[in-house]
Design a protein around this motif. Structure first.
Motif, PDB file in Angstrom:
ATOM      1  N   GLU A 287      -4.195   2.029  10.090  1.00 34.60           N
ATOM      2  CA  GLU A 287      -4.407   3.340   9.465  1.00 34.60           C
ATOM      3  C   GLU A 287      -4.751   4.397  10.504  1.00 34.60           C
ATOM      4  O   GLU A 287      -4.325   5.547  10.404  1.00 34.60           O
ATOM      5  CB  GLU A 287      -5.519   3.232   8.427  1.00 34.60           C
ATOM      6  CG  GLU A 287      -5.751   4.528   7.656  1.00 34.60           C
ATOM      7  CD  GLU A 287      -6.814   4.356   6.591  1.00 34.60           C
ATOM      8  OE1 GLU A 287      -7.122   5.345   5.900  1.00 34.60           O
ATOM      9  OE2 GLU A 287      -7.341   3.221   6.463  1.00 34.60           O
ATOM     10  N   ARG A 288      -5.519   4.010  11.510  1.00 43.92           N
ATOM     11  CA  ARG A 288      -5.898   4.974  12.551  1.00 43.92           C
ATOM     12  C   ARG A 288      -4.707   5.347  13.432  1.00 43.92           C
ATOM     13  O   ARG A 288      -4.603   6.478  13.895  1.00 43.92           O
ATOM     14  CB  ARG A 288      -7.019   4.388  13.403  1.00 43.92           C
ATOM     15  CG  ARG A 288      -7.586   5.354  14.424  1.00 43.92           C
ATOM     16  CD  ARG A 288      -8.899   4.852  14.938  1.00 43.92           C
ATOM     17  NE  ARG A 288      -9.481   5.778  15.893  1.00 43.92           N
ATOM     18  CZ  ARG A 288     -10.702   5.673  16.394  1.00 43.92           C
ATOM     19  NH1 ARG A 288     -11.472   4.691  16.000  1.00 43.92           N
ATOM     20  NH2 ARG A 288     -11.161   6.539  17.266  1.00 43.92           N
ATOM     21  N   GLN A 289      -3.807   4.418  13.669  1.00 42.01           N
ATOM     22  CA  GLN A 289      -2.641   4.689  14.493  1.00 42.01           C
ATOM     23  C   GLN A 289      -1.464   5.225  13.695  1.00 42.01           C
ATOM     24  O   GLN A 289      -0.396   5.453  14.263  1.00 42.01           O
ATOM     25  CB  GLN A 289      -2.229   3.419  15.237  1.00 42.01           C
ATOM     26  CG  GLN A 289      -3.288   2.902  16.199  1.00 42.01           C
ATOM     27  CD  GLN A 289      -2.916   1.582  16.824  1.00 42.01           C
ATOM     28  OE1 GLN A 289      -1.755   1.163  16.763  1.00 42.01           O
ATOM     29  NE2 GLN A 289      -3.881   0.917  17.445  1.00 42.01           N
ATOM     30  N   GLY A 290      -1.626   5.394  12.394  1.00 47.52           N
ATOM     31  CA  GLY A 290      -0.562   5.946  11.582  1.00 47.52           C
ATOM     32  C   GLY A 290       0.560   4.988  11.263  1.00 47.52           C
ATOM     33  O   GLY A 290       1.659   5.414  10.888  1.00 47.52           O
ATOM     34  N   VAL A 291       0.313   3.694  11.386  1.00 48.01           N
ATOM     35  CA  VAL A 291       1.361   2.712  11.123  1.00 48.01           C
ATOM     36  C   VAL A 291       1.464   2.417   9.633  1.00 48.01           C
ATOM     37  O   VAL A 291       2.561   2.283   9.084  1.00 48.01           O
ATOM     38  CB  VAL A 291       1.098   1.423  11.928  1.00 48.01           C
ATOM     39  CG1 VAL A 291       2.132   0.357  11.593  1.00 48.01           C
ATOM     40  CG2 VAL A 291       1.104   1.726  13.412  1.00 48.01           C
ATOM     41  N   ALA A 292       0.328   2.308   8.945  1.00 51.62           N
ATOM     42  CA  ALA A 292       0.341   1.964   7.520  1.00 51.62           C
ATOM     43  C   ALA A 292      -0.801   2.699   6.843  1.00 51.62           C
ATOM     44  O   ALA A 292      -1.840   2.960   7.450  1.00 51.62           O
ATOM     45  CB  ALA A 292       0.208   0.455   7.302  1.00 51.62           C
ATOM     46  N   GLU A 293      -0.613   3.005   5.566  1.00 50.52           N
ATOM     47  CA  GLU A 293      -1.608   3.672   4.746  1.00 50.52           C
ATOM     48  C   GLU A 293      -2.014   2.744   3.599  1.00 50.52           C
ATOM     49  O   GLU A 293      -1.294   1.811   3.258  1.00 50.52           O
ATOM     50  CB  GLU A 293      -1.054   4.988   4.187  1.00 50.52           C
ATOM     51  CG  GLU A 293      -0.710   6.022   5.244  1.00 50.52           C
ATOM     52  CD  GLU A 293      -1.931   6.544   5.956  1.00 50.52           C
ATOM     53  OE1 GLU A 293      -3.025   6.485   5.356  1.00 50.52           O
ATOM     54  OE2 GLU A 293      -1.811   6.988   7.112  1.00 50.52           O
ATOM     55  N   PRO A 294      -3.187   2.986   2.998  1.00 49.38           N
ATOM     56  CA  PRO A 294      -3.595   2.151   1.859  1.00 49.38           C
ATOM     57  C   PRO A 294      -2.623   2.284   0.695  1.00 49.38           C
ATOM     58  O   PRO A 294      -2.038   3.342   0.452  1.00 49.38           O
ATOM     59  CB  PRO A 294      -4.989   2.692   1.502  1.00 49.38           C
ATOM     60  CG  PRO A 294      -5.460   3.403   2.733  1.00 49.38           C
ATOM     61  CD  PRO A 294      -4.242   3.931   3.410  1.00 49.38           C
ATOM     62  N   ALA A 295      -2.448   1.179  -0.009  1.00 46.24           N
ATOM     63  CA  ALA A 295      -1.547   1.180  -1.161  1.00 46.24           C
ATOM     64  C   ALA A 295      -2.178   1.943  -2.321  1.00 46.24           C
ATOM     65  O   ALA A 295      -3.395   2.105  -2.405  1.00 46.24           O
ATOM     66  CB  ALA A 295      -1.225  -0.256  -1.579  1.00 46.24           C
ATOM     67  N   ALA A 296      -1.301   2.404  -3.240  1.00 44.30           N
ATOM     68  CA  ALA A 296      -1.791   3.188  -4.377  1.00 44.30           C
ATOM     69  C   ALA A 296      -2.508   2.309  -5.388  1.00 44.30           C
ATOM     70  O   ALA A 296      -3.475   2.752  -6.020  1.00 44.30           O
ATOM     71  CB  ALA A 296      -0.621   3.922  -5.036  1.00 44.30           C
ATOM     72  N   LYS A 297      -2.066   1.065  -5.562  1.00 46.70           N
ATOM     73  CA  LYS A 297      -2.670   0.158  -6.528  1.00 46.70           C
ATOM     74  C   LYS A 297      -3.114  -1.106  -5.813  1.00 46.70           C
ATOM     75  O   LYS A 297      -2.673  -1.405  -4.708  1.00 46.70           O
ATOM     76  CB  LYS A 297      -1.676  -0.184  -7.646  1.00 46.70           C
ATOM     77  CG  LYS A 297      -1.227   1.017  -8.470  1.00 46.70           C
ATOM     78  CD  LYS A 297      -0.273   0.581  -9.567  1.00 46.70           C
ATOM     79  CE  LYS A 297       0.179   1.777 -10.418  1.00 46.70           C
ATOM     80  NZ  LYS A 297       1.117   1.366 -11.486  1.00 46.70           N
ATOM     81  N   ASP A 298      -3.992  -1.854  -6.492  1.00 42.22           N
ATOM     82  CA  ASP A 298      -4.461  -3.117  -5.932  1.00 42.22           C
ATOM     83  C   ASP A 298      -3.297  -4.081  -5.763  1.00 42.22           C
ATOM     84  O   ASP A 298      -2.456  -4.235  -6.664  1.00 42.22           O
ATOM     85  CB  ASP A 298      -5.514  -3.744  -6.836  1.00 42.22           C
ATOM     86  CG  ASP A 298      -6.820  -2.977  -6.765  1.00 42.22           C
ATOM     87  OD1 ASP A 298      -6.907  -2.047  -5.955  1.00 42.22           O
ATOM     88  OD2 ASP A 298      -7.743  -3.311  -7.526  1.00 42.22           O
ATOM     89  N   ALA A 299      -3.259  -4.713  -4.599  1.00 40.12           N
ATOM     90  CA  ALA A 299      -2.183  -5.662  -4.320  1.00 40.12           C
ATOM     91  C   ALA A 299      -2.459  -6.979  -5.050  1.00 40.12           C
ATOM     92  O   ALA A 299      -3.594  -7.450  -5.113  1.00 40.12           O
ATOM     93  CB  ALA A 299      -2.072  -5.891  -2.813  1.00 40.12           C
ATOM     94  N   LYS A 300      -1.411  -7.568  -5.593  1.00 42.01           N
ATOM     95  CA  LYS A 300      -1.503  -8.880  -6.222  1.00 42.01           C
ATOM     96  C   LYS A 300      -1.219  -9.927  -5.163  1.00 42.01           C
ATOM     97  O   LYS A 300      -0.080 -10.183  -4.772  1.00 42.01           O
ATOM     98  CB  LYS A 300      -0.505  -8.991  -7.377  1.00 42.01           C
ATOM     99  CG  LYS A 300      -0.795  -8.019  -8.515  1.00 42.01           C
ATOM    100  CD  LYS A 300       0.181  -8.197  -9.664  1.00 42.01           C
ATOM    101  CE  LYS A 300      -0.137  -7.243 -10.811  1.00 42.01           C
ATOM    102  NZ  LYS A 300       0.809  -7.390 -11.943  1.00 42.01           N
ATOM    103  N   LEU A 301      -2.287 -10.518  -4.632  1.00 44.93           N
ATOM    104  CA  LEU A 301      -2.193 -11.439  -3.511  1.00 44.93           C
ATOM    105  C   LEU A 301      -1.965 -12.852  -4.020  1.00 44.93           C
ATOM    106  O   LEU A 301      -2.497 -13.251  -5.069  1.00 44.93           O
ATOM    107  CB  LEU A 301      -3.479 -11.374  -2.672  1.00 44.93           C
ATOM    108  CG  LEU A 301      -3.874  -9.965  -2.189  1.00 44.93           C
ATOM    109  CD1 LEU A 301      -5.201 -10.011  -1.464  1.00 44.93           C
ATOM    110  CD2 LEU A 301      -2.792  -9.391  -1.274  1.00 44.93           C
ATOM    111  N   ALA A 302      -1.183 -13.596  -3.252  1.00 45.68           N
ATOM    112  CA  ALA A 302      -0.905 -14.988  -3.619  1.00 45.68           C
ATOM    113  C   ALA A 302      -2.127 -15.835  -3.304  1.00 45.68           C
ATOM    114  O   ALA A 302      -2.673 -15.772  -2.203  1.00 45.68           O
ATOM    115  CB  ALA A 302       0.317 -15.499  -2.847  1.00 45.68           C
TER     116      ALA A 302
END
Length: 847
Positions: free
Chosen positions: A565-580
């Motif tokens: 997030e600090r390096q601008g590579v990825a941002e937080p998702a809008a909804k909670d992720a459904k993790l396996a």
């Protein structure tokens, strides 16, 4: 009238502009008058003032227009008079419209009165301006010998000197002492300062004021360099050199005599001290240069010095190195773009898409890309030939090592000077990256810049280096596999930095607001259980219940997501992720609110006991009778008994899942060693019992005991030795695996052995602290990062799992001895009867 010059307005244009301006001014005045007529009684006074002001401006505009018509009829009047009248009419019309509050339309008449210059006239004016600037620059260079940039530096230094020199409290004598030190001939011998007649001859010479020299040396303006035969050569420090230059720039700031300088220093420090002796002592000391003056002062360079430097640099470079060659222009390829070297990790210039040759960070044997890259098509180069005889010898010498002040500092962390004492300078650290927009001070202070640099790198490695390291392709791919939302990331943050616990009413984050006390927030149940099922959270069982903390995978994922997030590579998702979920956690989270428990989790004390006891695996042997393992702690028991009382039966760990005990030899104390233990202070003895170092067993070491004792006595710092002397066998020398028997087994209570209660050994974290000479922690030392942990199992031979040993029988107090028979009393006269003492419990206890 005279003839009109080209590109100038004609008389007809001036008349037209004047008439239009007068008409616009009269219209604005009429509008102001109409506003007064339409107004109410509340605001009539203000509108009347506006009307009268607009009327005055309209009258002036009509007067300029009338004069323009009158002068246009006069053949002897110059055209410049018409232009003057027209400009005046336009100005009054603009003011009349602004006063009346209507749209300003008279300003569009001004361009018609302005003369437009031709291209030739523009060129002549620009040439004249540049010629005047060149003449002024040449005159100033001849007068000062410096260019414009260095003249600006000189002016800034003069401003700095005006404020800094009076604060020094110097006289002309102090300046002369520093000038003698600047010449390199000031030395100190036999308690006297002298200026040598010849440099290098440290005998004789002119005597220099002794007290002034000592004061300058104490204040840090002079420093001593060891010379031959015990001579101390005094040279200016960087602060002293800057103070001398400032005193030369502003000699008016020096005082006429030592008495006047002392009185000025006394007046400045009188408000800072209460005792008269403190005031006088502070006034006798010379103050240091004001904060930041050394960094703000920059010595200007003259033109002669610039030319000499350029000639010297040109002479020291060679043609084959791309340097200066007289009469031959140096070819330089045009740089098109830059690219990152895969080895060095730095941006280097490219030509036609190919990296230019640069100094590699690895040798050619390791296949560094920088060692073989050439711009474009590589041309064969002749073999290296020996240099000419007139090549400077300095070119073959290695570059000098950088000084302590020239070593790099971590980005964002800078060194600041703190209030210094008479004998020591103190330094602090500030970080501009911890709090955005603020240089936040870091805890601690140092009297050595090397220690401060170590602390700065430790802070940078812990707080900012992970964010600066660019994510690799594998890490970016792993970040994409964990598309966590902002709320899920917050849960991981709470689990790592605060208390995330589970109660009967759900999950709570305790005290999770840093700037307020006791703020608890409820966490969604599905969010926590989803992170636990995916392996990002682990559950830890303690006496207070369940505590959730991030697992190793969770910490790594949280750190990578923060970096991404600090390096601008990825941002937080809008909804909670459904993790396996993991295979071992696919059955779901056993919620405490539903009465479910983890395997091996203890049932609360208030919960009913199970109906049937657990089956005994060993059916061939009879089950031993249950023996109570916990005794109530009475108020009359000794202090150690109350401190080390075992936990309640419901709090002890279950017997299953206990690791195999690593049997180590047990140490039996000799009578002399027991006396040493008994001579320990009670509080330190309790600490030694808790840590198991009353009977430690040292591991095999290649260093003999005599060498270890010498190291502890002569190498260890004083704060290590102070705590070593408090314990019977020392404190810092014992590791976790060298500890002995726990306090319960020492007292004969093997049924409540410490490690039997814990269900496992004490495990060391495999890290230690690196301290400086003052005992402050400057870095963390990780021991055996890939090895087995250092553990402490109680060295008693009692079992740590399975059925608990029987509790030893209570000691039977011996029956009190019968009081000795009273001796026969001598006969006494009947007139003086004697009462026979009665035997009681107190006398029995005393006897």
């Amino acid at each position: 009238m005279d003839e009109t010059a080209p590109e100038e307005p004609t008389p007809q244009t001036c008349l037209r502009v004047a008439r239009e301006a007068a008409a616009l001014a009269v219209a604005a005045a009429d509008e102001a008058m109409n506003a007064v007529c339409r107004s109410r009684s509340g605001n009539t006074a203000r509108l009347e003032e506006v009307m009268h002001a607009a009327h005055r401006e309209a009258t002036e505009a009509e007067g300029h227009a009338a004069r323009a018509e009158q002068w246009a009829a006069d053949p002897e009047m110059r055209d410049s008079a018409l232009r003057h009248c027209a400009r005046g009419a336009v100005d009054h019309a603009v003011r009349a419209q602004e006063t009346a509050g209507v749209e300003v339309t008279a300003a569009v008449l001004r361009p018609a009165l302005e003369r437009r210059l031709t291209a030739q006239e523009y060129a002549e004016l620009e040439s004249e301006r540049r010629r005047a600037e060149a003449e002024q620059e040449a005159a100033e260079r001849a007068a000062t010998g410096m260019d414009s940039d260095n003249r600006h530096l000189a002016r800034m230094n003069a401003y700095l000197a005006e404020s800094a020199v009076p604060m020094l409290g110097w006289t002309v004598g102090h300046v002369r002492v520093l000038e003698a030190a600047e010449s390199g001939r000031l030395y100190w011998r036999d308690g006297q300062a002298r200026q040598a007649a010849v440099h290098g001859v440290w005998s004789g010479g002119r005597r220099v004021h002794r007290e002034r020299t000592q004061d300058l040396r104490t204040a840090g303006f002079l420093t001593a360099v060891a010379g031959p035969d015990g001579v101390e050569v005094l040279v200016p420090t960087p602060m002293g050199q800057v103070a001398l230059e400032l005193a030369r720039l502003h000699p008016a700031g020096l005082y006429d005599s030592d008495t006047a300088a002392y009185e000025a220093r006394y007046a400045r420090v009188a408000k800072q001290y209460k005792r008269m002796d403190d005031k006088k002592a502070a006034a006798r000391r010379l103050p240091a240069l004001e904060y930041g003056a050394v960094g703000r002062y920059r010595r200007p360079v003259t033109l002669a010095e610039q030319e000499a430097r350029a000639e010297r640099e040109a002479a020291e470079q060679w043609e084959d190195e791309g340097g200066y060659c007289p009469g031959v222009p140096t070819p330089a390829p045009a740089v098109e773009d830059t690219a990152r070297c895969p080895c060095c990790g730095l941006h280097k210039a490219t030509v036609a898409g190919v990296l230019t040759p640069h100094k590699p960070t690895r040798t050619a044997d390791e296949d560094c890309p920088g060692s073989g890259l050439r711009p474009g098509a590589e041309t064969p180069r002749p073999a290296a030939e020996p240099r000419a005889k007139d090549a400077p010898a300095a070119a073959a010498e290695p570059a000098p090592a950088p000084g302590a002040d020239e070593l790099p500092w971590p980005p964002g962390v800078r060194l600041v000077s703190l209030m210094s004492t008479r004998y020591r300078d103190w330094w602090g650290l500030e970080c501009g990256r911890c709090v955005p927009g603020v240089s936040a001070p870091l805890p601690g202070k140092w009297d050595d810049k090397g220690d401060a640099r170590i602390a700065a790198y430790a802070h940078y490695d812990e707080a900012h280096r992970p964010a600066d390291d660019v994510l690799t392709e594998q890490e970016i791919a792993e970040v994409e596999r964990w598309p966590l939302s902002d709320a899920q990331r917050t849960v991981l943050h709470w689990a790592e930095h605060f208390e995330l616990r589970e109660y009967d009413d759900g999950f709570w984050a305790l005290d999770c607001v840093p700037d307020r006390w006791d703020v608890n927030k409820r966490v969604a149940r599905a969010r926590v259980t989803g992170l636990w099922a995916a392996g990002l959270l682990d559950v830890h069982l303690d006496s207070s219940g369940r505590r959730l903390a991030p697992s190793q995978t969770g910490r790594r994922v949280a750190r990578m997501l923060w970096r991404a997030e600090r390096q601008g590579v990825a941002e937080p998702a809008a909804k909670d992720a459904k993790l396996a979920p993991l295979p071992k956690r696919s059955n779901g989270y056993p919620l405490q609110s539903e009465g479910r428990r983890f395997k091996g989790e203890e049932r609360p004390a208030a919960a009913p006991a199970p109906a049937q006891p657990a089956p005994v695996p060993a059916a061939a042997e009879p089950t031993p009778p249950a023996v109570a393992t916990v005794a109530a702690v009475r108020a009359d028991q000794p202090l150690l008994r109350r401190l080390f009382a075992p936990r309640a039966a419901c709090e002890q760990r279950p017997q299953h899942g206990v690791h195999t005990v690593i049997r180590r030899p047990q140490r039996t104390l000799t009578p002399e060693e027991r006396e040493v233990v008994r001579g320990t202070a009670l509080l330190n003895l309790q600490g030694a019992l808790i840590m198991g170092i009353t009977d430690p067993v040292p591991n095999a070491s290649p260093m003999p005991e005599e060498a270890g004792a010498w190291v502890r006595e002569h190498v260890w710092p004083a704060h290590f030795q102070a705590i070593e002397r408090k314990y019977p066998w020392g404190f810092h020398r014992w590791s976790m695996c060298e500890r002995g028997t726990c306090w319960n087994c020492l007292s004969g209570r093997c049924d409540i052995c410490v490690h039997r209660q814990k269900g496992g050994p004490d495990v060391d974290g495999n890290w230690d602290s690196v301290t400086n000479h003052q005992g402050r922690t400057v870095a963390r030392l990780i021991l055996r990062p890939d090895g087995e942990p250092c553990v402490w199992w109680c060295r008693c031979a009692c079992p740590k799992d399975g059925p608990a040993p029987a509790r030893p029988a209570a000691k039977v107090k011996p029956a009190p001895a019968a009081p000795p028979a009273a001796p026969a009393l001598a006969p006494v006269p009947a007139a003086t009867p004697v009462r026979t003492p009665e035997a009681g419990a107190l006398q029995a206890a005393l006897w």
